[in-house]
Design a protein around this motif. Structure first.
Motif, PDB file in Angstrom:
ATOM      1  N   GLY A 174       0.196 -12.269   4.392  1.00 24.96           N
ATOM      2  CA  GLY A 174       0.434 -12.208   5.835  1.00 24.96           C
ATOM      3  C   GLY A 174       1.893 -11.876   6.132  1.00 24.96           C
ATOM      4  O   GLY A 174       2.210 -11.132   7.064  1.00 24.96           O
ATOM      5  N   GLU A 175       2.767 -12.434   5.286  1.00 14.28           N
ATOM      6  CA  GLU A 175       4.200 -12.172   5.423  1.00 14.28           C
ATOM      7  C   GLU A 175       4.475 -10.683   5.171  1.00 14.28           C
ATOM      8  O   GLU A 175       5.306 -10.074   5.849  1.00 14.28           O
ATOM      9  CB  GLU A 175       4.906 -13.018   4.359  1.00 14.28           C
ATOM     10  CG  GLU A 175       6.270 -13.488   4.689  1.00 14.28           C
ATOM     11  CD  GLU A 175       6.765 -14.420   3.572  1.00 14.28           C
ATOM     12  OE1 GLU A 175       5.952 -14.997   2.811  1.00 14.28           O
ATOM     13  OE2 GLU A 175       7.992 -14.561   3.465  1.00 14.28           O
ATOM     14  N   ALA A 176       3.770 -10.104   4.187  1.00 22.43           N
ATOM     15  CA  ALA A 176       3.939  -8.676   3.877  1.00 22.43           C
ATOM     16  C   ALA A 176       3.523  -7.841   5.091  1.00 22.43           C
ATOM     17  O   ALA A 176       4.222  -6.890   5.470  1.00 22.43           O
ATOM     18  CB  ALA A 176       3.108  -8.296   2.649  1.00 22.43           C
ATOM     19  N   PHE A 206       3.183   3.754  -1.793  1.00 25.40           N
ATOM     20  CA  PHE A 206       4.379   2.931  -2.000  1.00 25.40           C
ATOM     21  C   PHE A 206       4.281   2.236  -3.359  1.00 25.40           C
ATOM     22  O   PHE A 206       3.195   1.814  -3.757  1.00 25.40           O
ATOM     23  CB  PHE A 206       4.515   1.884  -0.893  1.00 25.40           C
ATOM     24  CG  PHE A 206       4.345   2.476   0.485  1.00 25.40           C
ATOM     25  CD1 PHE A 206       5.312   3.331   1.002  1.00 25.40           C
ATOM     26  CD2 PHE A 206       3.208   2.219   1.234  1.00 25.40           C
ATOM     27  CE1 PHE A 206       5.148   3.909   2.254  1.00 25.40           C
ATOM     28  CE2 PHE A 206       3.039   2.787   2.485  1.00 25.40           C
ATOM     29  CZ  PHE A 206       4.004   3.635   2.999  1.00 25.40           C
ATOM     30  N   ALA A 207       5.438   2.110  -4.020  1.00 26.74           N
ATOM     31  CA  ALA A 207       5.449   1.473  -5.339  1.00 26.74           C
ATOM     32  C   ALA A 207       5.057   0.006  -5.192  1.00 26.74           C
ATOM     33  O   ALA A 207       5.500  -0.685  -4.274  1.00 26.74           O
ATOM     34  CB  ALA A 207       6.842   1.575  -5.948  1.00 26.74           C
ATOM     35  N   LEU A 226       6.790  -4.478  -2.744  1.00 29.96           N
ATOM     36  CA  LEU A 226       6.086  -3.521  -1.887  1.00 29.96           C
ATOM     37  C   LEU A 226       6.824  -3.365  -0.555  1.00 29.96           C
ATOM     38  O   LEU A 226       7.025  -2.259  -0.055  1.00 29.96           O
ATOM     39  CB  LEU A 226       4.647  -4.005  -1.656  1.00 29.96           C
ATOM     40  CG  LEU A 226       3.787  -3.160  -0.721  1.00 29.96           C
ATOM     41  CD1 LEU A 226       3.566  -1.757  -1.294  1.00 29.96           C
ATOM     42  CD2 LEU A 226       2.432  -3.836  -0.487  1.00 29.96           C
ATOM     43  N   LYS A 227       7.262  -4.507  -0.023  1.00 32.70           N
ATOM     44  CA  LYS A 227       8.002  -4.485   1.247  1.00 32.70           C
ATOM     45  C   LYS A 227       9.288  -3.671   1.083  1.00 32.70           C
ATOM     46  O   LYS A 227       9.629  -2.837   1.918  1.00 32.70           O
ATOM     47  CB  LYS A 227       8.336  -5.923   1.663  1.00 32.70           C
ATOM     48  CG  LYS A 227       9.236  -6.035   2.855  1.00 32.70           C
ATOM     49  CD  LYS A 227       9.994  -7.343   2.861  1.00 32.70           C
ATOM     50  CE  LYS A 227      10.935  -7.459   1.683  1.00 32.70           C
ATOM     51  NZ  LYS A 227      11.499  -8.781   1.461  1.00 32.70           N
ATOM     52  N   THR A 228       9.980  -3.882  -0.052  1.00 35.81           N
ATOM     53  CA  THR A 228      11.237  -3.162  -0.285  1.00 35.81           C
ATOM     54  C   THR A 228      10.977  -1.661  -0.430  1.00 35.81           C
ATOM     55  O   THR A 228      11.712  -0.841   0.129  1.00 35.81           O
ATOM     56  CB  THR A 228      11.932  -3.695  -1.564  1.00 35.81           C
ATOM     57  OG1 THR A 228      11.970  -5.117  -1.456  1.00 35.81           O
ATOM     58  CG2 THR A 228      13.328  -3.165  -1.709  1.00 35.81           C
ATOM     59  N   SER A 229       9.909  -1.293  -1.154  1.00 36.46           N
ATOM     60  CA  SER A 229       9.677   0.142  -1.323  1.00 36.46           C
ATOM     61  C   SER A 229       9.257   0.776   0.008  1.00 36.46           C
ATOM     62  O   SER A 229       9.603   1.920   0.293  1.00 36.46           O
ATOM     63  CB  SER A 229       8.688   0.428  -2.462  1.00 36.46           C
ATOM     64  OG  SER A 229       7.375   0.300  -2.039  1.00 36.46           O
ATOM     65  N   GLN A 258      -1.246  -1.081   4.778  1.00 38.67           N
ATOM     66  CA  GLN A 258      -2.389  -2.012   4.780  1.00 38.67           C
ATOM     67  C   GLN A 258      -3.240  -1.818   3.521  1.00 38.67           C
ATOM     68  O   GLN A 258      -3.611  -2.783   2.850  1.00 38.67           O
ATOM     69  CB  GLN A 258      -3.250  -1.774   6.024  1.00 38.67           C
ATOM     70  CG  GLN A 258      -4.556  -2.543   6.021  1.00 38.67           C
ATOM     71  CD  GLN A 258      -5.295  -2.422   7.350  1.00 38.67           C
ATOM     72  OE1 GLN A 258      -4.942  -3.094   8.306  1.00 38.67           O
ATOM     73  NE2 GLN A 258      -6.288  -1.577   7.404  1.00 38.67           N
ATOM     74  N   GLN A 259      -3.498  -0.540   3.192  1.00 42.21           N
ATOM     75  CA  GLN A 259      -4.312  -0.251   2.009  1.00 42.21           C
ATOM     76  C   GLN A 259      -3.645  -0.803   0.751  1.00 42.21           C
ATOM     77  O   GLN A 259      -4.312  -1.366  -0.130  1.00 42.21           O
ATOM     78  CB  GLN A 259      -4.516   1.265   1.891  1.00 42.21           C
ATOM     79  CG  GLN A 259      -5.608   1.651   0.904  1.00 42.21           C
ATOM     80  CD  GLN A 259      -6.989   1.170   1.354  1.00 42.21           C
ATOM     81  OE1 GLN A 259      -7.409   1.464   2.464  1.00 42.21           O
ATOM     82  NE2 GLN A 259      -7.667   0.399   0.509  1.00 42.21           N
ATOM     83  N   ALA A 260      -2.316  -0.648   0.665  1.00 49.14           N
ATOM     84  CA  ALA A 260      -1.593  -1.128  -0.521  1.00 49.14           C
ATOM     85  C   ALA A 260      -1.723  -2.652  -0.645  1.00 49.14           C
ATOM     86  O   ALA A 260      -1.940  -3.181  -1.749  1.00 49.14           O
ATOM     87  CB  ALA A 260      -0.125  -0.725  -0.428  1.00 49.14           C
TER      88      ALA A 260
END
Ligand code: KG4
Ligand code: ZN
Length: 356
Positions: free
Chosen positions: A168-170, A202-203, A217-220, A248-250
């Motif tokens: 959820g944070e992501a 995204f990486a 993921l957030k950083t990339s 979202q998919q990631a």
């Protein structure tokens, strides 16, 4: 015998009260807090104040909606933790005072257990299929991401969890990067419906075993957007739907990958999702697909029982009531769960004050 329980949830930014009679909900009132929208996250002090403002009207409304007099309540169940301490204190203090005045017991409920136990809320017709023990539950919220092996109502084992951010944070952090207000998860879900989930890649860091990681993921996502915005300053608004669909998919792929691994490792056949992110339409679709490909039975909560609500506290309270598992007036809230295992009946943090 009919047991009436008042459930109270105040762990984060929703003030909620529910009335349950045995395992059927008669009222589930939720006051959402708008004060956090422009802060990019929940502001703890504002949340506590809003709970103070809302708690009595919300409980009053729940009793009226259920058409039940408070003297017919058998117990008051409340969220003891995990959550924001100042928010929890409002619900816990109210629950104690109300129960003390009525001369009925209190029941302390763990918020994460309650998300899972929401699957045992019966519908009005009394014909809702329920998961059978043992089952797996992917519990995904703003503060937690866990794969839980549920052996019994209060016998739960966390077999995988995030090593950094919660799912959820992501969602909320990606939304914030895109300039969307808090909570961003539902907005990403909305935009994603119009976008292409394969537009951007995204990486995503790989973590061993059944654990998750979302901070990479957030950083990339952040760096990807920063680079594109340099070339084209309106890149985010021009590609909002595709960006939302792709991030979202990631996130959903990362969740489903580990859940599938857990299904294979445990051989468990009933699989559930719970917590705020279980409201996500892409996750719900992925679960339905999983039902087809694996032959497992999949359980998806109603939307009103996915995000924070007091109905889940009331059903957990009902099962504890049946076990005579009552709280003490000296019990205090806890902000974090223990050592990665969902606490069972005893929680850390109780002061040795004796019982009243
Ligand atoms: O369980 P919950 O209501 O509160 C906590 O216990 O944290 O979960 C809230 C989280 C937030 O991060 C919110 O953005 C996310 O659930 N959420 C969603 C959706 N609805 C709520 N995330 C993705 N898609 C949604 N539709
Ligand atoms: Zn929650």
């Amino acid at each position: 015998m009919l047991i009436n329980i008042l459930g109270i949830e105040s762990s984060c930014d929703d003030t909620s009260a529910a009335i349950i009679t045995n395992n059927q909900i008669r009222a589930n009132i939720i006051a959402n807090q708008d004060v956090h929208r422009n802060f990019g996250g929940v502001v703890p002090e504002l949340a506590s104040r809003a709970h103070q403002q809302n708690i009595i009207p919300v409980i009053d409304q729940a009793l009226k909606h259920a058409n039940i007099d408070k003297k017919h309540l058998h117990a008051v169940a409340f969220t003891r933790g995990p959550g924001l301490l100042g928010s929890l204190l409002v619900g816990v203090s109210f629950a104690k005072a109300f129960a003390f005045a009525l001369g009925i017991p209190i029941i302390a409920v763990d918020h994460m257990q309650a998300h899972i136990l929401a699957h045992f809320i019966q519908n009005d017709a009394g014909d809702k299929p329920m998961p059978e023990f043992p089952f797996l539950c992917l519990t995904v919220s703003g503060g937690h991401t866990q794969i839980v092996l549920v052996k019994d109502y209060f016998e739960m084992q966390v077999i995988g969890q995030t090593i950094d951010d919660a799912a959820g944070e992501a969602f909320d952090k990606a939304a914030r990067i895109l300039g969307l207000p808090y909570p961003g998860g539902p907005l990403i879900d909305l935009h994603a419906k119009k976008g292409n989930p394969k537009a951007f890649v995204f990486a995503r860091p790989q973590v061993a075993g059944l654990d998750f990681s979302f901070s990479g993921l957030k950083t990339s996502f952040l760096y990807f957007l920063r680079d594109r915005l340099r070339e084209s300053p309106a890149f985010d608004t021009d590609h909002m739907d595709d960006l939302c669909a792709s991030i979202q998919q990631a996130i959903i792929n990362a969740l489903m990958e580990k859940l599938l691994m857990a299904v294979k490792q445990t051989g468990v056949k009933d699989i559930a999702i719970a917590g705020g992110v279980s409201a996500n339409s892409c996750l719900r679709e992925a679960m339905m697909q999983m039902q087809e490909t694996t032959g497992c039975r999949v359980f998806i909560p109603l939307l009103q029982y996915s995000t924070d609500n007091a109905a889940m506290i009331a059903i957990a309270g009902y099962f504890k009531y049946l076990r005579n598992d009552f709280g003490k007036f000296s019990d205090i809230p806890y902000s974090r769960a223990g050592n990665g295992t969902i606490p069972q009946t005893q929680f850390p943090g109780t002061l040795p004050l004796g019982s009243l």
